[in-house]
Design a protein around this motif. Structure first.
Motif, PDB file in Angstrom:
ATOM      1  N   GLN A   6      -6.779  13.919  74.234  1.00 51.90           N
ATOM      2  CA  GLN A   6      -6.004  14.682  73.252  1.00 51.90           C
ATOM      3  C   GLN A   6      -6.052  14.088  71.843  1.00 51.90           C
ATOM      4  O   GLN A   6      -5.219  14.425  70.997  1.00 51.90           O
ATOM      5  N   PHE A   7      -7.007  13.234  71.604  1.00 51.24           N
ATOM      6  CA  PHE A   7      -7.140  12.647  70.261  1.00 51.24           C
ATOM      7  C   PHE A   7      -7.480  13.728  69.226  1.00 51.24           C
ATOM      8  O   PHE A   7      -8.200  14.685  69.520  1.00 51.24           O
ATOM      9  N   PRO A  40     -11.822  17.095  76.487  1.00 53.00           N
ATOM     10  CA  PRO A  40     -11.517  18.525  76.371  1.00 53.00           C
ATOM     11  C   PRO A  40     -10.673  18.965  75.172  1.00 53.00           C
ATOM     12  O   PRO A  40     -10.818  20.113  74.718  1.00 53.00           O
ATOM     13  N   GLY A  41      -9.806  18.095  74.633  1.00 57.24           N
ATOM     14  CA  GLY A  41      -8.895  18.516  73.578  1.00 57.24           C
ATOM     15  C   GLY A  41      -9.551  18.978  72.282  1.00 57.24           C
ATOM     16  O   GLY A  41      -8.876  19.517  71.402  1.00 57.24           O
ATOM     17  N   SER A  91      -9.323  24.770  77.307  1.00 52.96           N
ATOM     18  CA  SER A  91     -10.269  24.189  78.265  1.00 52.96           C
ATOM     19  C   SER A  91      -9.797  24.418  79.693  1.00 52.96           C
ATOM     20  O   SER A  91      -8.594  24.555  79.945  1.00 52.96           O
ATOM     21  N   TYR A  92     -10.804  24.441  80.585  1.00 55.63           N
ATOM     22  CA  TYR A  92     -10.545  24.715  82.015  1.00 55.63           C
ATOM     23  C   TYR A  92      -9.874  26.060  82.193  1.00 55.63           C
ATOM     24  O   TYR A  92      -8.768  26.110  82.711  1.00 55.63           O
ATOM     25  N   TRP A 147     -10.941   8.651  78.480  1.00 54.63           N
ATOM     26  CA  TRP A 147     -10.350   9.988  78.371  1.00 54.63           C
ATOM     27  C   TRP A 147      -8.910  10.033  78.877  1.00 54.63           C
ATOM     28  O   TRP A 147      -8.098  10.779  78.365  1.00 54.63           O
ATOM     29  N   SER A 148      -8.583   9.181  79.869  1.00 54.32           N
ATOM     30  CA  SER A 148      -7.239   9.190  80.422  1.00 54.32           C
ATOM     31  C   SER A 148      -6.523   7.870  80.161  1.00 54.32           C
ATOM     32  O   SER A 148      -5.343   7.843  79.827  1.00 54.32           O
TER      33      SER A 148
END
Ligand code: GAL
Length: 741
Positions: free
Chosen positions: A257-258, A284-285, A290-291, A504-505
């Motif tokens: 989410q950056f 994804p952000g 997304s998704y 990413w997480s």
């Protein structure tokens, strides 16, 4: 399309055996319901193929390869004959649309491969289901279940059809086989001796493989040793991938989410802390949704994508974009892609049929417009592997008529094919990226497979198994439970096909564990200093089919190279079991011609054993001799927290004379050339522009670096150039170091 291309490259090479009834063949009475393969075509020097059943409606992996076979290089490989009696391969096409093929094996024959498998390299005596899936499903299901295996007898078999494959490797006994082991009484009276111990799994005498489909293409690859078999497999699929030089630098994927400012801050921190960085991965952000995905920029996080991308490029930083292929209703592609997609949705997104030219055109035009045109360097293609309940069902339909199963087996390949060919190669620009699924014939694609699995030992095994089947793999670092584990993981990542931290997480930084920060930096710096060596290793992959990272079974002097044949003559000592364990070791591996890497990998591991191949070996850092064919113990203390790295006798290793923090600084940078041991060695350093495909038009050169004895004692390095003198990638040799005094 590609079959036409293939056929054009194979003129006058058709060799047909008159097999039926041939002397020494298996007689019809022995075959039961099976028939012998009637004819084999010689597809290239040392490569044969046979079509079993009707292939007209089936998809071959080789049709999706990045480039046509490298016939000229294949023809220069040493003479190789069909590796066994072709009459012994039998098959059956059943009325219920199944194809079975049976390939006999010797009792002491060992099988290796079947794709990127994380649980070991040896695959004898196993039943496997080769379906594209998440690794966690096991049993053969993996991100790249390449249906290609190597035999210890020195050949490879490729099932070149995009179908789920169920395979019985030396498991199961046919009643009409002449080679079954004797029956043993499990509970004999004491006075009745038995021919041997009772076995729960009596050894089978064949590989039996089955698909549901109308036809199967079987390919046989010969070789005088296993590396040559692998070379043939890669060369037949166009050779290996040659990434742009920047792809071999350090990659950091930021938190999902950056936003743009957070990326800027992160980059400033890399600078402040003196850490190398080349590629930032946006997760994804970066997208509006997304998704499923829109592939369109989220302006709340990235208000000016073009300005941001250019600002980073001006600092030498490339951006790589995460995506999965499933298209959201919010995407401007949705309406036009609707009729070009399959019957089922994934995360409620459309699944485009990328065998259709129009679907490819729509996606690549949008990607060009929104991403490539502004300077995006490549993609991470997620979620093209599994699970069954996430992706489309096996009964889904696609507009081209391709089966759901073939689509599942090849979706990762199709994505690589489309992006690489229609977006990058078309514009004469090289890319390097990630993908979570691959399959047969993939060697030419500049995409590296990654996983959500995270066992460090398994990640190391992946480096070895992927090297047997034209797949690149990254044991990326994501998080760790201790400082030591972090260092060990970062070191492994730095000595792999892609040096990547995927935060990413976790939001981790390379410096997240203060006590090992300097050692982590040093690991990345070695990655950077070794760029000239890495780049040549990839050039050897591309031009000669030699994998840049290699399992020990492909290495001479380890029982796996030339000394593997004839069967049973395994190197490494009198005891065959010990010899097999040696060659099947997967917690150490080779990079390029002469570096052996043996990472520390258990959570707290600071000590481990390393099995050295025959021949003299030296410590990379000091040049001291470490052994010849024996097992040695190394400790992180003695290595001052560096990764264990060993060098072959006579090796010449080119590196940058000083560490750099970016690949761009490596261009034109002066070199240090190290020489290990006593044998006068050489290294052919490959150079081209490291970013375009101009090398295909001969715009490359080879710098031949040769150690010579000088009159009056001592040694020196001689350099001569072959090829296009105008090309220049790395700078002049500033320092020649004799490492072993
Ligand atoms: C996972 C992938 C991760 C990360 C994440 C983002 O599927 O394996 O590496 O990209 O998606 O949502």
């Amino acid at each position: 399309m590609t079959i036409d291309r293939l056929m054009k490259t194979l003129p006058a090479m058709v060799l047909v055996w008159a097999l039926l009834g041939g002397a020494g063949g298996v007689s019809a009475a022995d075959l039961g319901d099976l028939q012998t393969v009637g004819s084999w075509d010689q597809a290239a020097h040392g490569i044969w193929r046979a079509q079993l059943g009707d292939m007209t409606g089936e998809l071959r992996y080789s049709d999706l390869a990045a480039a046509p076979p490298k016939m000229d290089v294949l023809n220069q490989l040493p003479e190789a004959r069909f590796p066994f009696d072709p009459n012994t391969i039998t098959y059956r096409v059943s009325p219920d649309h199944r194809v079975l093929v049976r390939i006999p094996t010797d009792p002491n024959e060992t099988l290796y491969g079947f794709g990127l498998q994380l649980d070991g390299i040896k695959k004898s005596r196993k039943v496997m289901t080769l379906n594209v899936d998440h690794w966690s499903r096991g049993g053969g299901r993996t991100h790249a279940p390449v249906p290609f295996y190597l035999s210890s007898r020195g050949y490879g078999i490729f099932f070149n059809t995009a179908r789920f494959l169920k395979i019985y490797n030396q498991v199961g006994n046919r009643k009409d086989s002449q080679r079954n082991p004797p029956e043993v009484d499990r509970n004999p009276p004491l006075d009745e001796p038995q021919p041997g111990p009772w076995l729960a799994l009596p050894p089978g005498d064949a590989v039996e493989a089955q698909i549901n489909g109308e036809g199967l293409e079987l390919m046989v690859f010969a070789g005088n040793h296993l590396l040559e078999v692998v070379q043939r497999y890669n060369l037949f699929h166009g050779g290996g991938a040659l990434p742009p030089l920047w792809g071999l630098g350090f990659w950091h994927r930021v938190h999902a989410q950056f936003n743009a400012d957070q990326v800027r801050e992160e980059l400033a921190e890399f600078k402040r802390r003196d850490f190398p960085i080349d590629v930032i991965g946006l997760e994804p952000g970066w997208m509006t949704k997304s998704y499923p995905c829109t592939f369109e920029w989220q302006h709340k996080r990235f208000p000016d994508p073009a300005g941001f991308t250019q600002e980073l490029l001006a600092q030498g930083i490339r951006l790589n974009l995460w995506e999965n292929p499933y298209i959201s209703k919010q995407s401007r592609l949705y309406q036009s892609m609707y009729p070009l997609s399959g019957s089922h949705l994934v995360w409620l997104g459309l699944v485009p049929d990328y065998t259709l030219p129009e679907a490819r055109r729509l996606l690549t035009e949008q990607h060009h417009q929104d991403h490539i045109r502004i300077g995006i360097s490549g993609y991470k293609i997620d979620e093209v592997d599994g699970y069954d309940f996430w992706l489309w069902p096996d009964h889904a339909t696609f507009p081209s008529g391709i089966s759901a199963e073939a689509m599942r087996q090849s979706y990762g390949l199709l994505m690589q094919n489309m992006l690489n060919t229609d977006l990058f190669k078309k514009r004469n620009v090289r890319t390097y990226g990630l993908v979570r699924a691959g399959n047969g014939g993939a060697s030419g694609y500049p995409f590296v497979i990654y996983s959500d699995a995270y066992d460090h030992g398994e990640y190391l095994t992946g480096i070895s198994t992927s090297s047997l089947c034209g797949i690149l793999w990254t044991p990326e670092a994501r998080s760790a439970r201790s400082d030591r584990e972090w260092l060990n993981r970062m070191q492994t990542a730095c000595f792999s096909a892609m040096a990547q931290l995927n935060a990413w997480s976790s939001g981790r930084k390379p410096w997240s564990d203060a006590s090992v920060t300097d050692a982590v930096r040093e690991a990345i710096q070695w990655r950077m200093r070794l760029l000239p060596y890495w780049y040549t290793a990839f050039a050897d992959y591309h031009h000669r089919g030699i994998p840049p990272l290699r399992a020990m079974i492909l290495e001479d002097g380890f029982g796996g190279g030339n000394d593997l044949r004839p069967a049973g003559r395994l190197g490494g000592g009198a005891n065959p079991d010990t010899a097999r364990e040696r060659i099947e070791k997967t917690d150490q591996y080779m990079i390029g011609p002469s570096l052996l890497v043996a990472p520390f990998y258990e959570e707290q591991a600071t000590r481990r054993e390393v099995v050295l191949p025959k021949g003299r070996w030296y410590d990379f850092y000091s040049g001291h001799p470490v052994g010849d064919g024996e097992t040695i113990t190394v400790t992180s203390k003695a290595l001052k927290d560096r990764i264990p790295l060993f060098v072959k006798e006579g090796a010449v290793i080119p590196l940058l004379s000083r560490p750099v923090n970016q690949v761009d600084q490596a261009v034109g940078h002066a070199l240090e050339v190290r020489w290990y041991g006593k044998d006068l060695g050489r290294f052919d350093l490959y150079e081209d522009d490291a970013q375009s495909y101009d090398y295909e038009r001969g715009e490359s050169k080879m710098r031949r670096l040769r150690v010579v004895r000088v009159e009056g004692g001592g040694y020196d390095l001689e350099e001569s150039v072959e090829g296009d003198e105008a090309i220049s990638l790395f700078g002049p040799v500033e320092r020649f170091r004799v490492m072993t005094e």
